[in-house]
Scaffold this motif. Structure first.
Motif, PDB file in Angstrom:
ATOM      1  N   ASN A 155       0.850  -1.197   0.000  1.00 30.69           N
ATOM      2  CA  ASN A 155       0.000   0.000   0.000  1.00 30.69           C
ATOM      3  C   ASN A 155       0.885   1.246   0.000  1.00 30.69           C
ATOM      4  OD1 ASN A 155       0.999  -0.128   2.600  1.00 30.69           O
ATOM      5  ND2 ASN A 155      -0.976   0.007   3.624  1.00 30.69           N
ATOM      6  N   GLY A 156       0.247   2.384   0.090  1.00 31.94           N
ATOM      7  CA  GLY A 156       0.953   3.664   0.068  1.00 31.94           C
ATOM      8  C   GLY A 156       1.000   4.237  -1.335  1.00 31.94           C
ATOM      9  N   GLY A 157       1.076   5.559  -1.401  1.00 33.82           N
ATOM     10  CA  GLY A 157       1.123   6.256  -2.682  1.00 33.82           C
ATOM     11  C   GLY A 157       2.426   7.010  -2.859  1.00 33.82           C
ATOM     12  N   THR A 158       2.395   7.982  -3.737  1.00 34.88           N
ATOM     13  CA  THR A 158       3.603   8.722  -4.099  1.00 34.88           C
ATOM     14  C   THR A 158       4.279   9.349  -2.887  1.00 34.88           C
ATOM     15  OG1 THR A 158       2.687   9.217  -6.272  1.00 34.88           O
ATOM     16  CG2 THR A 158       4.488  10.605  -5.510  1.00 34.88           C
ATOM     17  N   ASN A 159       3.514   9.890  -1.985  1.00 37.80           N
ATOM     18  CA  ASN A 159       4.094  10.598  -0.844  1.00 37.80           C
ATOM     19  C   ASN A 159       4.762   9.657   0.151  1.00 37.80           C
ATOM     20  OD1 ASN A 159       4.479  13.172   0.528  1.00 37.80           O
ATOM     21  ND2 ASN A 159       3.139  12.328   2.116  1.00 37.80           N
ATOM     22  N   GLU A 160       4.410   8.388   0.114  1.00 41.06           N
ATOM     23  CA  GLU A 160       4.959   7.440   1.092  1.00 41.06           C
ATOM     24  C   GLU A 160       6.284   6.817   0.627  1.00 41.06           C
ATOM     25  OE1 GLU A 160       1.687   8.843   2.294  1.00 41.06           O
ATOM     26  OE2 GLU A 160       1.355   7.511   0.584  1.00 41.06           O
ATOM     27  N   TYR A 161       6.626   6.977  -0.638  1.00 39.44           N
ATOM     28  CA  TYR A 161       7.887   6.467  -1.185  1.00 39.44           C
ATOM     29  C   TYR A 161       8.670   7.664  -1.697  1.00 39.44           C
ATOM     30  CZ  TYR A 161       5.645   1.966  -0.688  1.00 39.44           C
ATOM     31  OH  TYR A 161       5.021   0.860  -0.163  1.00 39.44           O
ATOM     32  N   ARG A 162       9.705   8.048  -0.959  1.00 34.99           N
ATOM     33  CA  ARG A 162      10.338   9.344  -1.178  1.00 34.99           C
ATOM     34  C   ARG A 162      11.695   9.209  -1.840  1.00 34.99           C
ATOM     35  NH1 ARG A 162       8.136  13.046   3.967  1.00 34.99           N
ATOM     36  NH2 ARG A 162       5.944  12.529   3.602  1.00 34.99           N
ATOM     37  N   ALA A 163      12.705   9.879  -1.379  1.00 40.34           N
ATOM     38  CA  ALA A 163      13.960  10.024  -2.109  1.00 40.34           C
ATOM     39  C   ALA A 163      14.903   8.840  -1.890  1.00 40.34           C
ATOM     40  CB  ALA A 163      14.652  11.314  -1.677  1.00 40.34           C
ATOM     41  N   ASN A 164      15.772   8.629  -2.890  1.00 41.43           N
ATOM     42  CA  ASN A 164      16.907   7.701  -2.789  1.00 41.43           C
ATOM     43  C   ASN A 164      16.458   6.274  -2.496  1.00 41.43           C
ATOM     44  OD1 ASN A 164      18.731   9.904  -3.143  1.00 41.43           O
ATOM     45  ND2 ASN A 164      18.508  10.385  -0.966  1.00 41.43           N
ATOM     46  N   LEU A 165      15.615   5.753  -3.359  1.00 40.44           N
ATOM     47  CA  LEU A 165      15.156   4.375  -3.298  1.00 40.44           C
ATOM     48  C   LEU A 165      15.798   3.616  -4.454  1.00 40.44           C
ATOM     49  CD1 LEU A 165      11.370   5.191  -2.748  1.00 40.44           C
ATOM     50  CD2 LEU A 165      13.090   4.787  -0.985  1.00 40.44           C
ATOM     51  N   VAL A 166      16.489   2.505  -4.160  1.00 42.73           N
ATOM     52  CA  VAL A 166      17.308   1.823  -5.162  1.00 42.73           C
ATOM     53  C   VAL A 166      17.027   0.329  -5.133  1.00 42.73           C
ATOM     54  CG1 VAL A 166      19.673   1.255  -5.866  1.00 42.73           C
ATOM     55  CG2 VAL A 166      19.139   3.550  -5.010  1.00 42.73           C
ATOM     56  N   CYS A 167      16.901  -0.270  -6.310  1.00 39.15           N
ATOM     57  CA  CYS A 167      16.817  -1.719  -6.479  1.00 39.15           C
ATOM     58  C   CYS A 167      17.813  -2.091  -7.573  1.00 39.15           C
ATOM     59  CB  CYS A 167      15.395  -2.121  -6.853  1.00 39.15           C
ATOM     60  SG  CYS A 167      15.192  -3.888  -7.191  1.00 39.15           S
ATOM     61  N   LYS A 187       8.894   4.645  -8.124  1.00 35.08           N
ATOM     62  CA  LYS A 187       9.627   5.613  -7.307  1.00 35.08           C
ATOM     63  C   LYS A 187      11.074   5.196  -7.085  1.00 35.08           C
ATOM     64  CE  LYS A 187       8.078   8.724  -5.598  1.00 35.08           C
ATOM     65  NZ  LYS A 187       7.980  10.121  -6.055  1.00 35.08           N
ATOM     66  N   PHE A 188      11.436   3.983  -7.493  1.00 37.40           N
ATOM     67  CA  PHE A 188      12.774   3.456  -7.297  1.00 37.40           C
ATOM     68  C   PHE A 188      13.645   3.670  -8.531  1.00 37.40           C
ATOM     69  CE2 PHE A 188      10.815   1.527  -3.760  1.00 37.40           C
ATOM     70  CZ  PHE A 188      11.762   0.926  -2.955  1.00 37.40           C
ATOM     71  N   THR A 189      14.940   3.793  -8.309  1.00 37.81           N
ATOM     72  CA  THR A 189      15.920   3.621  -9.372  1.00 37.81           C
ATOM     73  C   THR A 189      16.164   2.123  -9.492  1.00 37.81           C
ATOM     74  OG1 THR A 189      16.968   5.749  -8.936  1.00 37.81           O
ATOM     75  CG2 THR A 189      18.273   4.108 -10.122  1.00 37.81           C
ATOM     76  N   VAL A 190      15.795   1.540 -10.620  1.00 34.04           N
ATOM     77  CA  VAL A 190      15.870   0.093 -10.824  1.00 34.04           C
ATOM     78  C   VAL A 190      16.818  -0.179 -11.987  1.00 34.04           C
ATOM     79  CG1 VAL A 190      14.553  -2.013 -11.277  1.00 34.04           C
ATOM     80  CG2 VAL A 190      13.484  -0.120 -10.020  1.00 34.04           C
ATOM     81  N   ASP A 191      17.917  -0.869 -11.731  1.00 40.49           N
ATOM     82  CA  ASP A 191      18.857  -1.154 -12.808  1.00 40.49           C
ATOM     83  C   ASP A 191      19.728  -2.356 -12.484  1.00 40.49           C
ATOM     84  OD1 ASP A 191      21.539  -0.164 -11.584  1.00 40.49           O
ATOM     85  OD2 ASP A 191      20.258   1.588 -11.351  1.00 40.49           O
ATOM     86  N   HIS A 192      20.254  -2.980 -13.543  1.00 38.45           N
ATOM     87  CA  HIS A 192      21.226  -4.073 -13.447  1.00 38.45           C
ATOM     88  C   HIS A 192      20.699  -5.276 -12.671  1.00 38.45           C
ATOM     89  CE1 HIS A 192      23.790  -0.600 -14.482  1.00 38.45           C
ATOM     90  NE2 HIS A 192      24.532  -1.496 -15.115  1.00 38.45           N
ATOM     91  N   ASN A 193      19.398  -5.539 -12.792  1.00 37.18           N
ATOM     92  CA  ASN A 193      18.825  -6.744 -12.193  1.00 37.18           C
ATOM     93  C   ASN A 193      18.688  -7.844 -13.243  1.00 37.18           C
ATOM     94  OD1 ASN A 193      18.050  -5.686  -9.398  1.00 37.18           O
ATOM     95  ND2 ASN A 193      17.054  -4.197 -10.741  1.00 37.18           N
TER      96      ASN A 193
END
Length: 254
Positions: A155-167, A187-193
């Motif tokens: 759950n949660g929307g845009t405001n609940e997932y904030r800065a510097n989130l990485v996968c 909201k995540f930076t997702v790369d190299h998976n």
């Protein structure tokens, strides 16, 4: 192990770090408890949870709730008994009297397999402090989730997932429900998976394959063969300086 077995209901974790500043939980075997296995919560900070085997607990095997500055690494996390995640990140509100968010969490070098969900994000109820910020999910194996996928946003929307989130640099494989559930992944930076061919793909610089090239995944040996397409394809950005076996990273050309 086997905490809460005799009570009519289970309310407490096997190992609880409630509001503790500076701690380690390491080299432990935590299993078959009626709620969470290891739980850092309600203002807990500056902690490390590593080199543990955490399995067959009813709650998330490892749980971080309204806490900050926690490193979770080099753990083997598997077989939740309840409908829960191997590693759960949450912001509860009922008992979170300090109004703590969940921030500055690093999850890396873990083997997370055969749980109801691999990693999940959950918020009890929306408030000004119920958000995630500075979360890194890097260099993990997330395998064989039985229902809710590799990473699940409950759950949660845009405001609940904030800065510097990485996968980054994770291997997703054979997760029922897909590699990721929930639009909050945007909201995540997702790369190299690495993703199994035919699964949903996320982010950039990803790999898809029909064969990861594990030594023996059926027996949970997730070391990579020399021919694995995952070798030398990770990013150095935010990558840990050592691997699951404690060997210096990187090795070779990447």
């Amino acid at each position: 192990h086997h905490n809460n077995d005799l009570g009519p209901s289970a309310w407490n974790e096997a190992i609880t770090l409630n509001g503790v500043n500076t701690f380690e939980v390491k080299n432990s075997r935590v299993h078959n408890n009626k709620e969470e296995g290891i739980d850092a919560k309600y203002g807990a900070s500056n902690g490390k949870i590593y080199n543990n085997k955490v399995y067959e607990n009813n709650g998330p095997n490892i749980y971080v709730d309204a806490a900050s500055g926690i490193d979770i690494y080099n753990n083997v996390v598997y077989n939740t008994l309840g409908s829960k995640a191997g590693i759960g990140l949450s912001v509860e509100t009922t008992y979170n009297t300090g109004n703590y968010p969940t921030t500055n969490i690093r999850i890396f070098n873990n083997l997370i397999y055969n749980n109801y969900a691999g990693i999940w994000f959950w918020i009890e109820s929306i408030a000004s402090f119920t958000y995630f910020e500075n979360i890194e999910i890097v260099n993990n194996v997330i395998y064989g989730s039985t229902s809710w996928g590799g990473i699940t946003f409950l759950n949660g929307g845009t405001n609940e997932y904030r800065a510097n989130l990485v996968c980054r640099n994770n291997i997703f494989w054979n997760n029922a429900g897909g590699s990721v559930q929930g639009t909050q992944v945007s909201k995540f930076t997702v790369d190299h998976n690495l993703f199994k061919s035919g699964d949903s793909i996320y982010g950039t610089n990803y790999i898809t394959t029909n064969d990861v090239g594990w030594i023996d995944a059926a027996n949970h040996d997730f070391h990579l063969q020399a021919s694995s397409p995952a070798r030398d394809k990770g990013s150095t950005s935010a990558a840990p300086s050592f691997d699951f076996d404690g060997i210096t990273r990187p090795q070779g050309i990447g």
